[in-house]
Enzyme design. Structure first.
Site, PDB file in Angstrom:
ATOM      1  N   SER A 238       0.841  -1.192   0.000  1.00  0.00           N
ATOM      2  CA  SER A 238       0.000   0.000   0.000  1.00  0.00           C
ATOM      3  C   SER A 238       0.877   1.244   0.000  1.00  0.00           C
ATOM      4  O   SER A 238       2.091   1.169   0.124  1.00  0.00           O
ATOM      5  CB  SER A 238      -0.904   0.007   1.225  1.00  0.00           C
ATOM      6  N   LYS A 239       0.228   2.379  -0.134  1.00  0.00           N
ATOM      7  CA  LYS A 239       0.963   3.645  -0.205  1.00  0.00           C
ATOM      8  C   LYS A 239       1.882   3.848   0.997  1.00  0.00           C
ATOM      9  O   LYS A 239       2.900   4.511   0.895  1.00  0.00           O
ATOM     10  CB  LYS A 239      -0.031   4.802  -0.283  1.00  0.00           C
ATOM     11  N   ARG A 240       1.489   3.267   2.118  1.00  0.00           N
ATOM     12  CA  ARG A 240       2.289   3.464   3.322  1.00  0.00           C
ATOM     13  C   ARG A 240       3.639   2.760   3.220  1.00  0.00           C
ATOM     14  O   ARG A 240       4.545   3.030   3.998  1.00  0.00           O
ATOM     15  CB  ARG A 240       1.533   2.930   4.536  1.00  0.00           C
ATOM     16  N   ASP A 241       3.771   1.846   2.282  1.00  0.00           N
ATOM     17  CA  ASP A 241       5.027   1.115   2.147  1.00  0.00           C
ATOM     18  C   ASP A 241       6.046   1.879   1.324  1.00  0.00           C
ATOM     19  O   ASP A 241       7.042   1.319   0.874  1.00  0.00           O
ATOM     20  CB  ASP A 241       4.771  -0.247   1.504  1.00  0.00           C
TER      21      ASP A 241
END
Length: 464
Positions: A238-241
């Site tokens: 996800s974007k958080r990665d």
RNA sequence: GACCCUUUCAUCUAGUGGCCAAGGAUAUUGCGUUUUCAUCGCAAAAACAAAGGUUCAAAUCCUUUAGGGGUCGCCA
């Protein structure tokens, strides 16, 4: 002839996982001298944007992938879909369903509570009575009630799903617009696709699409469902990665060939080979060699590949690319010297720019630790003597080898080790203890600039 | 909850019954090369999810369990 496609919905940037499936499709088409088509899935008008389409094309362009013919926009094909909806209604292969959203929600909740898989119960499938007032019906397709829907997946093998798991899904909303699984099947058939390579999040859509193929009498293509990419912890990426937008890799200084090489090896392999040129990939790629399981995303290997491609790239090409990162040495007569001295130290183009600037720009400050270590004892005297020798050198001083001779003579004349001159000289020239070789640095800077930087260091640094 | 897919070193992977006391790459650690850093070279450590079967022989076939992922929308 093989025809493949990439079919993104334009809701944002091109995702790294999307690029991988696009790459697989593109390679498979190229290998078979077939076609690779682009279709924009923009049937949900509220979530799409032109910028997103642009972003996808920009990313394609950056990595050097191109599609055949014109991109197809589903939003412009509603008439086609409507025609097929009418056809199915007329043939009694689809029907109007008057169930409200609330009724559906209730049904689903009940089914889940009973431990069943939530699905439409088919109550209007053979409805002949008077429809309820004031309800705009949706149109559902008649899926088989018994047996199994089977297909042979090119990656996962035989897939069997009980027909009871596939409900009479909606093909047209109450406002008349067609839905995803319906239009995908129609477009894939009409565009003549033979091989569909996509993420395995679509595995469950495949039986639905097969229902459409069969109802419309279309030929069913080959399916290849590629497992997802997970993050380093094995969870969904996800974007958080971190970077999931393809264009972020450009900003970070990655080469498209490194990114593609990295992505293709995530899930696909050819024996022990790690490095592949695009031409090799086109020759060797086969979806049957794609792994069944998902893979975890880990940037270490990308970094290694990137430095490999930087090291092996012709200097002229590298110089052209570097302009976009704020360094213009294209017309610098010492281009080769500069890049040869720095190439092995920059794992990304951004790092390479830093390395180049470290040499080209005179140090504005000196690293404290480094100068403290280097400027000890008679460091200043040694530096002064070295500059004298350098200025009085009567042979040509152009190449690193020329400067090496000076250094060599200096250490032997003074009966000192290389470190005695090397350390203070390096700090004087670069402001730090690390970096390219001194011979190269001096060859790039020339005698005058070397003398200038040393003099400045002599003034501003104290001997301790 | 139901259904589907999946499971080899930390990570990417080779491997389809005997070539496997499991190979390569990255990362890690050590040594060497280097005036420094990096590159490079050499070396080390490191895995068949578990348990049962089938077989003369299993990482490879079967069963069960466990972990991971996906799907269950008038989203795509």
């Amino acid at each position: 002839m093989i025809t493949t496609r990439f079919a993104p919905s334009p809701t944002g940037y091109l995702h790294i996982g999307g690029l991988r499936t696009a790459l697989f499709s593109w390679l498979w088409a190229k290998k078979n001298k077939g076609k690779f088509l682009l279709r924009i899935e923009d049937t949900d008008l509220s979530r799409n944007s032109d910028e997103a389409v642009e972003a996808i094309l920009e990313a394609f362009n950056w990595v050097g992938m191109s599609y055949d013919g014109e991109a197809i926009f589903q939003s412009k094909r509603f008439d086609i879909y409507k025609k097929y909806i009418q056809q199915l209604l007329k043939e009694d292969k689809a029907y109007r369903c008057y169930m409200s959203r609330e009724e559906l929600d209730t049904l689903r909740a009940e089914q889940m509570a009973r431990g069943e898989r939530a699905r439409y119960d088919g109550r209007y499938r053979d409805f002949k009575g008077t429809p309820p007032e004031g309800v705009n019906p949706v149109i559902r397709i008649k899926a088989p009630k018994d047996g199994y829907i089977r297909f042979n997946d090119g990656i996962k093998g035989e897939i069997t799903i009980a027909s009871s798991e596939v409900d009479d899904f909606i093909i047209a909303r109450s406002d008349g617009t067609p839905t995803y699984n319906f239009v995908v099947a129609i477009d894939d058939a009409l565009m003549g696709l033979t091989d569909i390579i996509r993420g395995d999040d679509h595995l469950y859509n495949t039986p639905k699409q097969i229902v459409v193929y069969r109802a419309l009498g279309f030929k069913i293509p080959n399916f290849y469902h590629v497992a997802m990419i997970n993050n380093e912890q094995g969870k969904k990426l996800s974007k958080r990665d971190g970077a999931t937008d393809v264009m972020e890799y450009k900003k970070m200084g990655y080469l498209p060939e490194a990114l593609l090489n990295f992505l293709v090896r995530l899930g696909w392999s050819h024996g022990d080979q790690e490095i592949f040129s695009i031409d090799e990939l086109i020759e060797l790629f086969d979806p049957k060699d794609i792994n069944k399981s998902s893979s975890n995303y880990n940037l270490d290997k990308l970094l290694w590949l990137n430095s490999h491609y930087i090291k092996n790239m012709p200097n002229s090409k590298l110089a052209t690319l570097l302009k976009e990162y704020g360094v213009d040495i294209e017309n610098n007569s010492k281009l080769d010297l500069i890049l040869n001295a720095t190439k092995e130290r920059g794992k990304t183009l951004v790092e390479l720019v830093n390395q180049i600037n470290l040499i080209l720009k005179a140090p504005e400050e000196y690293d404290k630790k480094a100068s403290k270590r280097a400027f000890r004892g008679e460091a200043k005297e040694i530096l002064k003597r070295f500059i004298i020798l350098l200025k009085s050198w009567d042979k040509p001083l152009d190449t690193p080898a020329d400067y090496h001779r000076v250094l060599k003579k200096f250490v032997s004349d003074n009966n000192i080790g290389f470190g005695k001159i090397g350390q203070p000289l390096r700090v004087s020239l670069l402001g730090s203890m690390t970096g390219s070789g001194l011979d190269e640095i001096m060859a790039i800077l020339g005698v005058d600039e070397v003398a200038k930087r040393v003099n400045r260091a002599l003034i501003s640094l104290k001997v301790n």
